[in-house]
Design an enzyme around this catalytic site. Structure first.
Site, PDB file in Angstrom:
ATOM      1  N   GLU A   1     -16.164   5.809   4.852  1.00 16.64           N
ATOM      2  CA  GLU A   1     -15.501   5.626   5.657  1.00 16.64           C
ATOM      3  C   GLU A   1     -15.430   6.910   6.772  1.00 16.64           C
ATOM      4  O   GLU A   1     -15.919   8.071   6.320  1.00 16.64           O
ATOM      5  CB  GLU A   1     -14.176   4.952   5.508  1.00 16.64           C
TER       6      GLU A   1
ATOM      7  N   ARG B   1       0.870  -1.217   0.046  1.00 13.13           N
ATOM      8  CA  ARG B   1      -0.041   0.094   0.117  1.00 13.13           C
ATOM      9  C   ARG B   1       0.797   1.165   0.004  1.00 13.13           C
ATOM     10  O   ARG B   1       0.587   2.511  -0.722  1.00 13.13           O
ATOM     11  CB  ARG B   1      -1.037   0.001   1.319  1.00 13.13           C
TER      12      ARG B   1
ATOM     13  N   LYS C   1      -2.546   6.983   1.156  1.00 18.93           N
ATOM     14  CA  LYS C   1      -2.572   7.198   2.578  1.00 18.93           C
ATOM     15  C   LYS C   1      -1.778   8.586   2.886  1.00 18.93           C
ATOM     16  O   LYS C   1      -0.226   8.579   3.077  1.00 18.93           O
ATOM     17  CB  LYS C   1      -1.888   6.168   3.274  1.00 18.93           C
TER      18      LYS C   1
HETATM   19  C1  LIG Z   1      -5.070   3.957   7.480  1.00 20.19           C
HETATM   20  C2  LIG Z   1      -6.588   4.302   7.455  1.00 20.19           C
HETATM   21  C3  LIG Z   1      -7.641   3.406   7.367  1.00 20.19           C
HETATM   22  C4  LIG Z   1      -7.319   2.078   8.320  1.00 20.19           C
HETATM   23  O1  LIG Z   1      -6.495   1.142   7.491  1.00 20.19           O
HETATM   24  P1  LIG Z   1      -6.026  -0.055   8.170  1.00 20.19           P
HETATM   25  O2  LIG Z   1      -4.894  -0.583   7.286  1.00 20.19           O
HETATM   26  O3  LIG Z   1      -6.718  -0.976   8.746  1.00 20.19           O
HETATM   27  O4  LIG Z   1      -5.179   0.405   9.332  1.00 20.19           O
HETATM   28  C5  LIG Z   1      -8.645   3.858   6.985  1.00 20.19           C
HETATM   29  N1  LIG Z   1      -8.897   4.956   6.481  1.00 20.19           N
HETATM   30  C6  LIG Z   1      -8.106   5.796   6.263  1.00 20.19           C
HETATM   31  C7  LIG Z   1      -8.368   7.131   5.544  1.00 20.19           C
HETATM   32  C8  LIG Z   1      -6.677   5.474   6.296  1.00 20.19           C
HETATM   33  O5  LIG Z   1      -5.770   6.452   6.411  1.00 20.19           O
END
Ligand SMILES: *Cc1c(COP(=O)(O)O)cnc(C)c1O
Length: 333
Positions: free
Chosen positions: A212, A76, A178
């Protein structure tokens, strides 16, 4: 010790670091945690050329470190770097840097449910404030760590989620990247929802579909089912989300990824459980949705039994009290 401090404010004493310039990576090295020397005109500070990852290393039964799903986080991070036109670190190098950082801070990993949170970070560093329309030509990749207790130090309490249907969390192409810009964009909306509704988080919808919150994925649960929005590029595809899909299915749950509307959510809230998933929060119960300023209780408004069950199963897999699917754990000694 880190476990006494707020999540993310204590740091492991060692970091791993690698510079990129002239199209090549220097060999990564460990060094004591210290401030970075960064030119005030550094690309990342002006044009947002930065991305990061968040993963955890747990202390296992034999005091070994157990890094959870390292390959997924590495993949990722590389995808995020690609989207931001930053140099994409090789999977082997990035993996090694995480392992090195964990090993160097092995003695600082707290006992479960605490963990060492690991934060690989990549930033464009060339001093060039004229490079608004050009990718960074120099970059710095580093891995810092943060020993910490349970994210919910004061115990699990059901969260209040304000539902936002108009203002977006991010822009279309950055939904699954991210990068700090996404957090910056959600910040004002979240701050407003805190002040107006005492909301802990904001749940964003995009064109009528549930996405989300600013930092975690959403799952719907009952005794026999786990439902979550289909991956469509508009939200971050969480490793925790993916892990829960696998573990719930192994436990015999009916698991479904599907487009979800606000009406679906409100119907589910009458009988089922809703929870947020992410590396830091693990699986956090939602007790209330705030919709157009009105409270809607989820289930009875208390912490759901299935949420607790799946949460502790995931933590058992992470910490070595339950067997993990093949490839999920990287052991470091
Ligand atoms: C990091 C993140 C998540 C959760 O991802 P994980 O891999 O489960 O830690 C969800 N939403 C956003 C916007 C994120 O940056």
């Amino acid at each position: 010790m880190g476990s006494q401090r707020a999540f993310g404010t204590a740091f492991g004493g060692q970091m791993s670091l690698a510079r990129w310039h002239d199209g090549e990576w220097e060999a990564p090295a460990l060094r004591p945690l210290a401030a970075l020397e960064l030119h005030p005109g550094a690309h990342a500070l002006h044009y947002g050329s930065s991305c990061f990852e968040g993963l955890k290393a747990f202390r296992g039964p034999k005091s070994e470190a157990r890094i959870f799903r390292l390959d997924r986080h590495v993949a990722r991070m590389r995808a995020s770097a690609e989207q931001l036109c930053l140099p994409v670190p090789g999977a082997d190098m990035l993996t090694e840097m995480v392992v090195d950082a964990v090993r160097a801070n092995l003695g600082e990993i707290p006992e479960p449910p605490g963990a060492l949170y690991v934060r690989p970070t990549l930033i464009g560093t060339d001093p060039n404030i004229g490079a608004a329309a050009a990718p960074a030509t120099e970059a710095l990749l580093y891995v810092i760590t943060s020993p910490g207790g349970d994210y919910f130090g004061g115990g699990l309490h059901p969260l209040r989620l304000a539902v936002e249907t108009e203002r977006p969390r991010t822009v279309p192409r950055f939904g699954s990247v991210k990068t700090g810009a996404n957090y910056a964009m959600a910040l004002g909306v979240t701050r407003e929802a805190r002040a107006a509704y005492r909301a802990d988080q904001v749940l964003f919808l995009n064109q009528g579909l549930v996405q989300e919150t600013g930092a975690s994925n959403l799952v719907l649960l009952d005794e026999g089912r786990l439902l979550t929005p289909t991956v469509d590029g508009t939200f971050l595809e969480g490793v925790t989300r993916d892990s829960l899909l696998t573990l719930a299915s192994d436990l015999g749950f009916k698991v479904e990824e599907l487009p979800l509307t606000l009406d679906d959510l409100l119907a589910w809230a009458e009988q089922g459980e809703i929870a947020l998933s992410g590396t830091a929060a693990v699986l956090a119960p939602v007790g209330t949705l705030v919709v157009d300023g009105a409270d809607v209780r989820v289930g009875g408004g208390a912490v759901g039994a299935t949420t607790l069950r799946l949460r502790s199963h995931l933590v058992d897999v992470q910490t070595g009290r339950a067997p993990a699917p093949s490839g999920w754990i990287t052991e470091v000694r």
